[in-house]
Write a protein that holds these residues in place. Structure first.
Motif, PDB file in Angstrom:
ATOM      1  N   UNK A 121       4.717   3.256  -7.988  1.00 36.39           N
ATOM      2  CA  UNK A 121       4.214   4.313  -7.104  1.00 36.39           C
ATOM      3  C   UNK A 121       2.690   4.260  -7.002  1.00 36.39           C
ATOM      4  N   UNK A 122       2.025   3.959  -8.120  1.00 38.80           N
ATOM      5  CA  UNK A 122       0.574   3.841  -8.090  1.00 38.80           C
ATOM      6  C   UNK A 122       0.095   2.655  -7.273  1.00 38.80           C
ATOM      7  N   UNK A 123       0.870   1.577  -7.263  1.00 42.22           N
ATOM      8  CA  UNK A 123       0.496   0.381  -6.506  1.00 42.22           C
ATOM      9  C   UNK A 123       0.686   0.550  -5.006  1.00 42.22           C
ATOM     10  N   UNK A 124       1.607   1.400  -4.616  1.00 43.39           N
ATOM     11  CA  UNK A 124       2.076   1.481  -3.230  1.00 43.39           C
ATOM     12  C   UNK A 124       0.971   1.700  -2.198  1.00 43.39           C
ATOM     13  N   UNK A 125       0.071   2.682  -2.372  1.00 43.54           N
ATOM     14  CA  UNK A 125      -0.897   2.971  -1.301  1.00 43.54           C
ATOM     15  C   UNK A 125      -1.805   1.799  -0.948  1.00 43.54           C
ATOM     16  N   UNK A 126      -2.082   0.903  -1.880  1.00 45.81           N
ATOM     17  CA  UNK A 126      -3.013  -0.191  -1.630  1.00 45.81           C
ATOM     18  C   UNK A 126      -2.326  -1.501  -1.274  1.00 45.81           C
ATOM     19  N   UNK A 127      -1.027  -1.463  -1.083  1.00 44.57           N
ATOM     20  CA  UNK A 127      -0.298  -2.676  -0.735  1.00 44.57           C
ATOM     21  C   UNK A 127      -0.213  -2.849   0.781  1.00 44.57           C
ATOM     22  N   UNK A 128      -0.202  -4.109   1.262  1.00 42.42           N
ATOM     23  CA  UNK A 128       0.089  -4.335   2.679  1.00 42.42           C
ATOM     24  C   UNK A 128       1.525  -3.926   2.980  1.00 42.42           C
ATOM     25  N   UNK A 129       1.810  -3.698   4.233  1.00 38.36           N
ATOM     26  CA  UNK A 129       3.105  -3.143   4.621  1.00 38.36           C
ATOM     27  C   UNK A 129       4.275  -3.978   4.117  1.00 38.36           C
ATOM     28  N   UNK A 130       4.167  -5.311   4.206  1.00 32.96           N
ATOM     29  CA  UNK A 130       5.310  -6.123   3.790  1.00 32.96           C
ATOM     30  C   UNK A 130       5.591  -5.956   2.299  1.00 32.96           C
ATOM     31  N   UNK A 131       4.555  -5.735   1.486  1.00 32.46           N
ATOM     32  CA  UNK A 131       4.781  -5.475   0.063  1.00 32.46           C
ATOM     33  C   UNK A 131       5.302  -4.058  -0.170  1.00 32.46           C
ATOM     34  N   UNK A 132       4.822  -3.112   0.628  1.00 38.03           N
ATOM     35  CA  UNK A 132       5.338  -1.749   0.496  1.00 38.03           C
ATOM     36  C   UNK A 132       6.836  -1.704   0.752  1.00 38.03           C
ATOM     37  N   UNK A 133       7.317  -2.476   1.728  1.00 38.42           N
ATOM     38  CA  UNK A 133       8.745  -2.456   2.051  1.00 38.42           C
ATOM     39  C   UNK A 133       9.590  -3.083   0.949  1.00 38.42           C
ATOM     40  N   UNK A 134       8.964  -3.877   0.072  1.00 42.41           N
ATOM     41  CA  UNK A 134       9.673  -4.427  -1.073  1.00 42.41           C
ATOM     42  C   UNK A 134       9.465  -3.629  -2.338  1.00 42.41           C
ATOM     43  N   UNK A 135       8.680  -2.572  -2.250  1.00 50.96           N
ATOM     44  CA  UNK A 135       8.403  -1.733  -3.412  1.00 50.96           C
ATOM     45  C   UNK A 135       9.557  -0.742  -3.589  1.00 50.96           C
ATOM     46  N   UNK A 136      10.147  -0.654  -4.780  1.00 53.19           N
ATOM     47  CA  UNK A 136      11.276   0.265  -4.972  1.00 53.19           C
ATOM     48  C   UNK A 136      10.994   1.697  -4.535  1.00 53.19           C
ATOM     49  N   UNK A 137       9.766   2.175  -4.725  1.00 51.62           N
ATOM     50  CA  UNK A 137       9.492   3.574  -4.396  1.00 51.62           C
ATOM     51  C   UNK A 137       9.598   3.826  -2.892  1.00 51.62           C
ATOM     52  N   UNK A 138       9.396   2.791  -2.088  1.00 52.01           N
ATOM     53  CA  UNK A 138       9.564   2.945  -0.632  1.00 52.01           C
ATOM     54  C   UNK A 138      10.996   3.355  -0.318  1.00 52.01           C
ATOM     55  N   UNK A 139      11.945   2.765  -1.009  1.00 53.43           N
ATOM     56  CA  UNK A 139      13.361   3.033  -0.747  1.00 53.43           C
ATOM     57  C   UNK A 139      13.829   4.308  -1.439  1.00 53.43           C
ATOM     58  N   UNK A 140      13.208   4.643  -2.569  1.00 49.36           N
ATOM     59  CA  UNK A 140      13.538   5.890  -3.252  1.00 49.36           C
ATOM     60  C   UNK A 140      13.143   7.090  -2.397  1.00 49.36           C
TER      61      UNK A 140
END
Length: 546
Positions: A365-384
């Motif tokens: 969750x802490x990593x999410x805001x600074x990730x590019x969109x393609x990484x955000x879509x692979x981040x578990x918190x995006x789907x949670x």
């Protein structure tokens, strides 16, 4: 996804592209290429309907529930994972979707559960449809109605968007009648699919149709003869008497695998996942679905949870971890995080996995805001959170919080907050509501799981010398020394050949075992800063006096 993240993605595009594509277009493009498993599953549905929406006008997702028992952690996981696929499909397509939670509440009561009252009464209703079995809790119209109410309350608690569907209601209302007639018309084809999968003695009594006895009300497991498929008539023997009866409008139900296939056809189910233990059922039901002229739904088989010994979790054994236990010791989002990760890999489900799941959730969750969109879509918190992450941060890890509670002993929430202010200047429940929730979980986890296992040992001679040096160095520091400065001191002592540690980890293990009573622990610089230098020196003094 927050506006800052969307802005960063737009900024890397050429002005021409950024000017012609909406944020929705950008997200859809990224989702179409994402390797996150919910998007991979959602793309199966895109392929299923390449020409646009199906005739019914929507994509139908289904999860199934057997109301012979209370909802459990497996129920949560299946609905959660299906919802993640549904949300991923929304990112890829504008076709509407529905999710139904189907209750197989017309099944016969096969055995009396161990965890309900009035068991002698229930024994009298063995074999009868669950909606005809009295509620042993004496609160609802039937046992099925009780468990269905628990299911709906369970799903509502987590905010799932679903429609509840009762098998009994659908059978008795006639909603399944046309498909039931189709089952009778294709009766032999279904028998040809099922009989080779059965033992020889079972083949002799097997029938895809289970008539409801007009005498006893029991769901009968007897051979049947199709009399008139278009009228829904069958013939069977009931207590020595030959009976002709319609299977329509609740006169019968279907065997499990045939019932599943019939439901897919009657409702038009497009997606349903199932546990690995149901692979054979999916295979046979899919064949029956095709025999009925339907198309089996898309889906995948997820792996089962194991207990800490690597054995399959069983409700009757009581091994593993219940949903209530997890939510006592960790928040809902940590369970969702654990369920999201590697669904096709068998994972152990026991008390020890909770702290790591909590901390990994917050790390992602802490990593999410600074990730590019393609990484955000692979981040578990995006789907949670379906891309809508809540506000808030966590100034300390759950692991560190557990260690703090561990050395405090029988602490109160207020006492924990007092210690946290040594480490976080503005520490308060109002400033960090998520941390306040975690304090409650940490206190419960320590009380029930950690405290009974803590065993401090006396230090060996070289360890005692190192602890005295640590105490001396801590005494020279200001009370507000940083965690990094303290950590540097800890490292220097562990590397000093005078204290005879073969490996740096031997020094850390000695600290954990002598000061905390555990084999593993936190980053000591962070812990000492959080617990306070004065309190940490008291711990060292206690260890040296042991």
């Amino acid at each position: 996804m927050d506006l800052a993240a969307k802005g960063r993605f737009l900024s890397v595009l050429s002005p021409l592209v950024a000017g012609s594509m909406t944020v929705s277009d950008i997200l859809r493009t990224a989702a179409a290429a994402s390797k996150a498993w919910p998007y991979e599953e959602a793309r199966k549905l895109l392929k299923r309907y390449q020409q646009g929406a199906p005739e019914k006008g929507h994509i139908l997702f289904e999860t199934g529930y057997g109301p012979s028992g209370l909802p459990h952690i497996g129920t949560f996981n299946e609905v959660l994972r299906t919802t993640m696929v549904r949300n991923a499909y929304h990112a890829l397509s504008d076709i509407p979707t529905r999710l139904i939670a189907f209750s197989d509440d017309m099944d016969g009561l096969r055995k009396v559960p161990d965890n309900v009252p009035n068991q002698a009464m229930l024994t009298e209703y063995l074999g009868k449809p669950l909606t005809q079995v009295p509620d042993p809790f004496e609160k609802f119209e039937s046992f099925a109605h009780h468990n269905n109410a628990m299911l709906r309350a369970f799903l509502d608690r987590f905010g799932f968007d679903y429609e509840f569907v009762s098998a009994t209601e659908r059978y008795q209302s006639g909603a399944f009648d046309e498909t039931l007639k189709l089952v009778l018309r294709r009766y032999q084809a279904i028998m040809d699919i099922m009989l080779p999968t059965l033992r020889k003695e079972r083949q002799a009594t097997y029938s895809p149709v289970l008539p409801i006895s007009p005498k006893s009300g029991i769901v009968l497991q007897v051979p049947v003869e199709v009399m008139d498929a278009d009228a829904g008539l069958i013939r069977f023997e009931d207590e020595g008497e030959i009976v002709e009866q319609s299977i329509l409008s609740g006169g019968a139900k279907l065997q499990w695998k045939v019932d599943w296939a019939m439901r897919w056809v009657a409702l038009g189910v497009d997606y349903e996942m199932a546990g690995k233990d149901l692979i054979d059922s999916v295979t046979q039901s899919s064949r029956i679905c095709r025999a009925l002229g339907g198309r089996p739904p898309e889906g995948f088989n997820y792996e089962m949870f194991l207990d800490e010994k690597g054995e399959k979790i069983s409700k009757s054994k009581g091994n593993g971890l219940s949903l209530e236990q997890w939510l006592t010791y960790g928040p809902e989002e940590s369970l969702a995080f654990y369920a999201y990760r590697e669904p096709k890999k068998a994972k152990q489900l026991h008390m020890g996995v909770i702290p790591r799941a909590v901390d990994e959730y917050w790390q992602f969750r802490g990593n999410y805001p600074n990730q590019p969109v393609e990484q955000q879509l692979g981040n578990p918190v995006h789907h949670i959170h379906d891309g809508k992450l809540p506000q808030g941060s966590l100034p300390v890890t759950f692991g560190l919080l557990l260690n703090l509670v561990g050395v405090m002993g029988d602490a109160t929430r207020e006492q924990v907050w007092a210690y946290l202010r040594n480490y976080v200047a503005d520490a308060s429940p109002e400033a960090y509501p998520d941390l306040d929730r975690l304090i409650g979980h940490a206190l419960a986890y320590h009380r029930d799981f950690v405290a009974p296992t803590l065993r401090k040992r006396a230090p060996q001679a070289n360890e005692a010398a190192a602890l005295r040096k640590l105490d001396e160095d801590l005494a020279a520091l200001p009370a507000d020394a940083s965690a990094e400065d303290i950590q540097n001191i800890v490292y220097a002592i562990g590397k000093d050949e005078a204290f005879g540690f073969a490996e740096l980890r031997d020094w850390f293990k000695a600290l954990y075992q002598t000061l905390l009573g555990a084999d593993q622990g936190p980053r000591m610089g962070s812990f000492i800063a959080l617990y306070g230098i004065g309190n940490s020196r008291k711990l060292i003094a206690e260890a040296l006096a042991a």
